[in-house]
Design an enzyme around this catalytic site. Structure first.
Site, short mmCIF file in Angstrom:
data_model
loop_
_atom_site.label_atom_id
_atom_site.label_comp_id
_atom_site.label_asym_id
_atom_site.label_seq_id
_atom_site.Cartn_x
_atom_site.Cartn_y
_atom_site.Cartn_z
CD GLU A 329 -3.30 -0.72 1.93
OE1 GLU A 329 -3.46 0.43 2.39
OE2 GLU A 329 -4.08 -1.66 2.18
CG ASP A 476 -2.06 -7.25 3.86
OD1 ASP A 476 -2.57 -8.33 4.25
OD2 ASP A 476 -2.66 -6.16 3.88
#
Length: 589
Positions: A329, A476
């Site tokens: 991200e 993730d």
């Protein structure tokens, strides 16, 4: 504006200022400068100098053009300048009653001499003629040629500066490197009596490093940085200055990562590797009305601002003294303008891979004095599945389930893969993979397909291209330890009757038996949570390592539950993301 122009003119004419910090800069003050920029990939070179009459000249010439033509053009320019000066002189004489006489502009002799004093032949191409240290003669004037001198193209300070947090300027240079530049930091002078300052006044601080951490004593004052570009060969270019847009602000006090830094004060030895995996919360997701009112209503609005969070992130990441950092991200602008310059200052090289639809992506950093980059093998899962032969069998199986196939192909998830080589032991290579899998709670079947593509691709790199090199797979994974994705990675296979194949109901059942050849384990175990928000907490992030080649030396403890919940949940004023970084020290077996 005029101040900057005058400064640039003085710089071009070779002002008699001493070299910065006593360095052996060139040219000597007695000789004017002729600055040449010549880059092989460009067809023209540029030449800048100031004529004796004070007029600046900036010429563009073909690199392949014979020197004689360039010298002829310089002579013409010099004659024009002399002619203008003659007209002014004639007018002055006329006003003073002086006798008029014809003023014919004289064309000065223009020659170029090499560093050893030999005249450069006029048929020599410009690219070869204009060498560093050559001397240009224009009539009686002499110019020292500076070919590709160090120059700054960008110097910028962060918009938000907090006391106790490192200030890492963005430094972009040509023919120079930030590690060879000279840095001088200044603080605004506090007005006497606490009133408004009558005018700008700056006091130099003791700091002379690229990164500056302001103390609490500087709260309320602006900062200024003066940077002189250098190339490591005692050549320095003209300095640039930049001032902070606002004053230093008070920091938040204790942060969740402070105690963790006690374990990571030093970079670990060459036989070990400290790895970090961290979803840093993209600004594109943090700065939405939904995020502020539904996802993170407990978080102070200013603590969701990217400038504030970047202060915390840079201090947190720098304090881990890591050799490998895998981030998820990451906004492209955050990587380019903030993280890459900041971590570069701490010895880390970064690579970025964007997810086009989301405008954020993955970033992997490695320590330059420990590793060199051999190759990069990034893929977009959906594109690789369709186009790469090694996924042909999986693609054919997936075609039997069109609803699932459509969802897999719609995803923009990417896999970043680097092959690194130890700088001290070339026999030691490492395959580092970084990913962020599909997020939906009912998307277990999609994540299994993404893992299958990832493992096949990593096998191609770590077994076929670079046989038997260890794998470190970070990310993730949006998968808890009880999920099919976690089981698939850690056990090496997934059965066709696993419950995750029907994670979104029978209509989207996708039954396959899949396997991979690696023996992977979660280096940081199975923490209670790595993601802690108001409506959910669980373990979603992992650092998987090849247990045949690597072992865990230490796992850096996660923040305590009390620290995480001090401000209810994450993110908060003391923690920049809704995830928690995983950190471990690894060593080769």
């Amino acid at each position: 504006m005029w101040r900057r122009l005058r400064s640039a003119l003085r710089s071009l004419r070779g002002s008699p200022a001493a070299p910065p910090h006593g360095g052996g800069g060139r040219p000597p003050a007695a000789m004017e400068r002729a600055v040449v920029r010549c880059v092989p990939s460009e067809p023209k070179l540029s030449l800048r100098f100031v004529l004796p009459d004070g007029s600046a000249r900036h010429m563009q010439r073909d690199q392949a053009e014979p020197l004689g033509r360039a010298l002829a053009r310089i002579a013409t320019n010099a004659a024009k300048g002399h002619g203008k000066a003659g007209k002014k002189s004639k007018k002055a004489r006329a006003e003073g009653g002086a006798e008029d006489e014809a003023a014919v502009p004289a064309v000065p002799a223009v020659r170029l001499f090499s560093r050893d004093g030999a005249a450069v032949a006029e048929e020599v191409p410009n690219a070869a003629a204009w060498q560093d240290g050559a001397v240009l003669h224009i009539g009686d004037a002499r110019y020292r040629v500076e070919r590709n001198p160090p120059a700054l193209t960008e110097l910028r300070l962060p918009r938000s500066i907090l006391a106790g947090f490192p200030v890492c300027p963005k430094v972009s240079a040509e023919f120079a490197a930030p590690q060879h530049c000279l840095f001088r930091w200044f603080r605004e002078q506090r007005p006497a009596g606490g009133g408004d300052a009558a005018g700008e006044a700056w006091v130099e601080t003791a700091a002379a490093e690229r990164v500056f951490t302001p103390s609490n004593a500087l709260v309320g004052l602006r900062l200024k940085l003066r940077c002189t570009p250098g190339d490591g060969e005692q050549r320095y270019g003209p300095a640039l200055e930049v001032e902070s847009t606002g004053p230093v602000e008070a920091g938040p006090g204790a942060c969740t990562f402070d105690a963790r830094h006690l374990y990571t004060k030093k970079v670990c030895g060459h036989g070990s590797v400290r790895a970090v995996s961290y979803n840093i919360l993209a600004d594109t997701y943090a700065q939405t009305e939904f995020s502020r009112t539904v996802l993170y209503p407990y978080c102070a609005p200013y603590a969701l601002e990217i400038d504030y969070r970047q202060n915390l992130l840079k201090k947190e990441l720098a304090g881990y003294s890591a050799d490998l950092i895998c981030l998820q991200e990451v906004d492209k602008s955050v990587f380019v303008d903030s993280l890459a310059p900041a971590l570069d200052a701490f010895g880390l090289e970064g690579l970025f891979r964007i997810k086009e639809k989301q405008h954020e992506g993955l970033a992997t950093f490695y320590r330059r004095d420990k590793f060199s980059l051999l190759s990069q093998h990034d893929i977009v899962f959906s594109e690789a599945l369709l186009s790469e032969p090694l996924h042909k069998e999986l693609c054919e199986q997936l075609a039997k389930y069109p609803l699932v196939q459509e969802k897999v192909l719609q995803r923009s998830s990417v896999l970043q893969v680097l092959v690194l080589q130890s700088t001290t032991d070339p026999s030691r290579k490492l395959c580092v993979a970084n990913t962020h899998l599909y997020w939906h709670p009912k998307g277990g079947n999609i994540r299994l397909i993404q893992i299958a593509v990832a493992m096949s691709h990593i096998k191609h790199v770590a077994c076929d291209l670079y046989p038997r090199i260890p794998v470190v797979f970070c990310g993730d994974f949006n998968s808890t330890p009880s999920s099919g994705a976690y089981s698939f990675i850690s056990s090496g296979g997934i059965a066709e009757d696993h419950e995750d194949w029907v994670s979104n109901g029978e209509e989207e059942r996708c039954s396959m038996s899949l396997s991979h050849p690696f023996k992977l384990q979660s280096a940081c175990g199975e923490p209670a949570y790595t993601n802690y928000v108001g409506g959910f907490h669980g373990c979603l992030d992992y650092i998987f390592i090849d247990r045949n080649a690597l072992e865990v030396e230490q796992v850096i403890p996660l923040p305590s539950h009390e620290e995480i919940t001090t401000h209810q949940a994450l993110p908060s004023v003391s923690h920049p993301s809704d995830h928690i970084a995983l950190i471990c020290d690894l060593k080769w077996k």
